[in-house]
Design an enzyme around this catalytic site. Structure first.
Site, PDB file in Angstrom:
ATOM      1  N   GLY A  22       0.813  -1.216   0.000  1.00  0.00           N
ATOM      2  CA  GLY A  22       0.000   0.000   0.000  1.00  0.00           C
ATOM      3  C   GLY A  22       0.843   1.261   0.000  1.00  0.00           C
ATOM      4  CG  ASP A  23       3.404   1.775   3.140  1.00  0.00           C
ATOM      5  OD1 ASP A  23       2.366   2.335   3.541  1.00  0.00           O
ATOM      6  OD2 ASP A  23       3.999   0.893   3.798  1.00  0.00           O
TER       7      ASP A  23
END
Length: 307
Positions: free
Chosen positions: A250-251
């Protein structure tokens, strides 16, 4: 400049263990000690794209020294605030037939530390982006992220928020440029199931009604959904691959989206790069290098969604 804020960074001690048993003495087949935290992951991925980035946050003790050393080694500028009481946390992650995690607590911070952070952030201008992401450690106010946005958004600083629950919800009235919940985080925030694209789109619209500009929803193997601030909606397919690592995907999406925006400002291209970056990191043992991301770009199909 792009800045990332990691209030509770860590050293992630990642161990691979064959046939892990909680009642036996286990020996590692492989082990790595890697600086972690959502903002740190975003910073490292941006450096993989050769995008200048400065990592901000709080560190303490010898573990904090190692976090800063690794960031510099990976080509990131860091300007962490050193806290005198305690140690930056160590998170233990065991990868075997299943994955197990034990996360440390980190140092306890106080109002003086927050004042020092605000003094740093007050130097940002309308030319800058700030990514605020992850949890906050004990001692910091639960309104920290909304306090930051209320301070910076009126000055034109473009803020990106990747957090959960009230940490995310309270930032929305301050018009973050981008929010990036995953499917399950959005369901928890809105307290209802979102079983398909139509329901996810309704959820994204609700976040926009509360103040968010772009809403990017990651859907793991089902791809992603983007609702833009000018009312366009897109879905993206996920490329094919074997998931090897759930940490940092997600990052990586946030970093890919920002790198795309910075390159040419085209939202659709930024969305494609975001999905490629998130997928490449999921298929890697750690945060994916740039060439691995680029190899996936042609596999991602972008479709428009009727509103």
């Amino acid at each position: 400049m792009i800045y990332t804020l990691t209030c509770n960074p860590s050293l992630d001690y990642i161990m691979k263990v064959h046939d892990f048993s909680p009642t036996a003495v286990n020996r590692t087949a492989d082990a790595n000690l890697i600086a972690g935290g959502k903002g740190i992951n975003v910073a490292v991925m941006l450096s993989h794209f050769d995008v200048p980035v400065t990592a901000l946050g709080f560190v303490a003790g010898f573990t904090g020294d190692e976090i800063m050393r690794q960031l510099r080694q990976w080509g990131c500028t860091e300007d962490f605030i050193r806290v005198e009481d305690g140690l930056s946390r160590i998170n233990v992650k065991v990868k075997s037939d299943a994955e197990f995690e034990i996360n440390g607590a980190g140092p306890r911070l106080n109002t003086t530390d927050v004042d020092r952070l605000f003094a740093q952030l007050d130097t940002l201008t309308a030319d800058d982006y700030l990514v605020v992401s992850g949890s906050i450690p004990a001692g910091l106010p639960v309104t920290l992220y909304s306090d930051i946005l209320s301070r910076l958004t009126p000055r034109g600083v473009r803020c990106i928020v990747d957090a959960t629950g009230s940490l995310l919800n309270e930032t929305l009235p301050h018009r973050p440029l981008l929010v990036k919940p995953n499917h399950h985080e959005l369901e928890e925030l809105l307290d209802r199931p979102l079983p398909d694209i139509a329901h996810l789109l309704d959820g994204a619209k609700e976040l926009q009604q509360r103040g968010a500009r772009h809403v990017l929803i990651s859907r793991a193997g089902d791809g992603a959904l983007l609702l833009t601030d000018d009312g366009r909606a897109y879905t993206a397919s996920a490329p094919h691959g074997i998931v090897r690592n759930s940490v940092g995907a997600g990052d990586s999406m946030v970093a890919g989206f920002l790198a795309g925006l910075r390159n040419d400002g085209d939202i659709e291209s930024a969305f494609r790069l975001a999905v490629a970056a998130g997928s490449a990191s999921a298929f890697d043992d750690w945060l994916a290098p740039k060439d691995a991301v680029c190899r996936l770009l042609t596999q991602i199909e972008i479709s428009t969604v009727a509103l």
